[in-house]
Enzyme design. Structure first.
Site, PDB file in Angstrom:
ATOM      1  N   CYS A   2       0.845  -1.190   0.000  1.00 17.79           N
ATOM      2  CA  CYS A   2       0.000   0.000   0.000  1.00 17.79           C
ATOM      3  C   CYS A   2       0.886   1.248   0.000  1.00 17.79           C
ATOM      4  O   CYS A   2       2.014   1.213   0.489  1.00 17.79           O
ATOM      5  CB  CYS A   2      -0.872  -0.030   1.262  1.00 17.79           C
ATOM      6  SG  CYS A   2      -1.887   1.415   1.556  1.00 17.79           S
ATOM      7  N   GLY A   3       0.365   2.323  -0.521  1.00 13.45           N
ATOM      8  CA  GLY A   3       1.101   3.577  -0.480  1.00 13.45           C
ATOM      9  C   GLY A   3       1.401   4.037   0.941  1.00 13.45           C
ATOM     10  O   GLY A   3       2.348   4.799   1.166  1.00 13.45           O
TER      11      GLY A   3
END
Length: 159
Positions: free
Chosen positions: A35-36
């Site tokens: 995930c970012g």
């Protein structure tokens, strides 16, 4: 009911009785490895290192419900967290945080602290819940809130 009334499934089939954390401040976070926001593991570990001796317990709950960003099995998740971010805080078994199969603890967290505009659902990875020493949910923070920005709230609960 409070957080201490729940039991959490841990990797390898173990259980974590949350009542063992009575008297501790908890930071509970749904996480994902792809995930970012994944670099927040570093900030979570920094909080863990800084405040564990004062009574903070950080616990991650891997979840694959948002963009399939946590596809790994228990061993892959553990290895990623350890090797990439030197994570030493506990990682629960991978769970759902929304829907019919949502983990009971996470249902409770969402019921106790609504999100933006009163929403109960978790919107994305790295939503954080802060729990006081008595097991009461006292804060909910969105994914965009960096772990380090929680220090003042954590320090108030640890005082």
């Amino acid at each position: 009911m409070n957080v201490h009334d729940f039991t959490v499934d841990m990797p390898g089939g173990g259980k974590q009785d949350m009542s063992e954390f009575k008297g501790k401040v908890l930071l509970l976070v749904n996480t994902a490895s792809k995930c970012g926001f994944t670099p927040q593991y570093k900030g979570l570990e920094q909080l863990n290192e800084k405040y564990a001796d004062k009574g903070l317990v950080v616990m991650a709950f891997p979840c694959n419900q948002f963009g399939a960003q946590e596809p790994g099995d228990e061993e892959e998740i553990k290895n990623f967290c350890s090797l990439t971010y030197d994570v030493t805080f506990p990682l629960a078994k991978k769970i759902d945080v929304n829907g019919d199969n949502a983990d009971p603890l996470w249902k409770h967290l969402k019921d106790q602290q609504a999100g933006l505009l009163g929403s109960r659902a978790i919107k994305w990875n790295f939503t954080k819940f802060l729990v006081d020493r008595d097991g009461k949910v006292v804060g909910r923070y969105g994914p965009q809130v960096a772990p380090g920005s929680l220090e003042k709230d954590i320090e108030k609960l640890l005082a």
